[in-house]
Write an enzyme that holds these catalytic residues in place. Structure first.
Site, PDB file in Angstrom:
ATOM      1  N   LYS A 177       0.844  -1.216   0.000  1.00  0.00           N
ATOM      2  CA  LYS A 177       0.000   0.000   0.000  1.00  0.00           C
ATOM      3  C   LYS A 177       0.873   1.258   0.000  1.00  0.00           C
ATOM      4  CE  LYS A 177      -2.258  -0.956   3.869  1.00  0.00           C
ATOM      5  NZ  LYS A 177      -1.718  -2.276   4.263  1.00  0.00           N
ATOM      6  N   ARG A 234      -8.991   1.050   9.559  1.00  0.00           N
ATOM      7  CA  ARG A 234      -8.543  -0.311   9.844  1.00  0.00           C
ATOM      8  C   ARG A 234      -9.553  -1.074  10.684  1.00  0.00           C
ATOM      9  NH1 ARG A 234      -2.685   0.585   9.305  1.00  0.00           N
ATOM     10  NH2 ARG A 234      -1.556  -1.367   9.482  1.00  0.00           N
ATOM     11  N   ARG A 284      12.099  -6.903   4.147  1.00  0.00           N
ATOM     12  CA  ARG A 284      12.088  -5.486   3.787  1.00  0.00           C
ATOM     13  C   ARG A 284      12.772  -4.626   4.844  1.00  0.00           C
ATOM     14  NH1 ARG A 284       5.975  -2.786   4.238  1.00  0.00           N
ATOM     15  NH2 ARG A 284       6.027  -2.591   6.499  1.00  0.00           N
ATOM     16  N   ARG A 315      11.844  -2.751  10.438  1.00  0.00           N
ATOM     17  CA  ARG A 315      10.884  -2.243  11.418  1.00  0.00           C
ATOM     18  C   ARG A 315      10.685  -3.299  12.491  1.00  0.00           C
ATOM     19  NH1 ARG A 315       5.789  -0.014   8.055  1.00  0.00           N
ATOM     20  NH2 ARG A 315       4.718  -1.117   9.724  1.00  0.00           N
ATOM     21  N   ARG A 339      -0.001  -9.284  13.430  1.00  0.00           N
ATOM     22  CA  ARG A 339      -0.635  -8.246  12.604  1.00  0.00           C
ATOM     23  C   ARG A 339      -1.630  -8.884  11.623  1.00  0.00           C
ATOM     24  NH1 ARG A 339       4.421  -5.338  10.185  1.00  0.00           N
ATOM     25  NH2 ARG A 339       2.976  -3.886   9.212  1.00  0.00           N
TER      26      ARG A 339
END
Ligand code: AMP
Length: 214
Positions: A13, A88, A127, A160, A171
């Site tokens: 996103k 969300r 990532r 992260r 998550r």
């Protein structure tokens, strides 16, 4: 043009929102980035959000709605916006509707980015993001960004905290429980456009641009 980019963590996103923001010249509003900036700045909001985010949980609806209300009412959003990471939960979607009614605005498109959850864990574990500008780098053999610095702004790259595999699973659970119902909300409203987000960045971007009729 007012757009919501919707989908699970790691679907891309943020990457697509940045590209669309440049093309359409409207701001990219990432609630995750707003919270991470608050953490870096050491504000009250940042202090409250840090632990919640590190565990992969959601920051409370009233806090998030308050943030979005201020942003959408600001001059910055007067020509449109791309929302990434909001709403969300169903209460957030309903509150957003209320804010838009107040401002006499409507969402034009909700782009629903679909991916297999198994791919998410793999993607996020590979990532890195720039601590300064938030740009994302995907690490695979042959693509290791030079000396751990951002090619855009020279900031340090790091994984992260919430991209660690155990937190990603959390998550994804929270996404399935709390966020997936928002899909149905926008489907019923006739705004949802579902795309396959497994392809490469450029191909996904072309698909979105075609959908928007741009
Ligand atoms: P993101 O960068 O969108 O993946 O968001 C990172 C984290 O910020 C999430 O895992 C949540 O802890 C928090 N967050 C971002 N947006 C929201 C939201 N709309 N509601 C609740 N928590 C959020």
């Amino acid at each position: 043009m007012r757009i919501i980019l919707f989908g699970p963590p790691g679907v891309g996103k943020g990457t697509q929102a940045k590209l669309l923001s440049e093309k359409l010249k409207i701001p990219h509003i990432s609630t995750g980035d707003i919270l991470r900036d608050a953490i870096s700045a050491g504000t009250e909001l940042g202090k409250k959000a840090k632990e919640i985010m590190d565990d992969g949980h959601l920051v409370s609806d009233p806090v998030m709605v308050g943030i979005i209300r201020d942003v959408l009412k600001s001059d910055r959003c007067k020509n449109g916006f791309i929302l990434d990471g909001f709403p969300r939960t169903l209460p957030q979607a309903e509150a957003l509707e209320g804010i838009l009614v107040e401002l006499n605005l409507k969402i034009n498109f909700v782009i629903d980015m679909e991916i297999d959850p198994a791919d998410v864990v793999d993607r996020l574990s590979r990532r890195l993001s720039c601590k300064n500008c938030g740009r994302i780098y995907n690490i695979f053999p042959g693509n290791i960004p030079g000396v751990g610095k951002c090619q855009h702004c020279g900031g340090d790259l790091a994984q992260r905290q919430d991209d660690k595999p155990e937190t990603v699973l959390n998550r994804l659970r929270i996404y399935a429980q709390s966020t997936a119902p928002v899909r149905e909300y926008y489907k019923k409203a006739g705004l949802l456009k579902t795309i396959n987000a497994r392809n490469g960045i450029d191909s996904i971007n072309r698909t979105i641009i075609e959908l928007l009729g741009k």
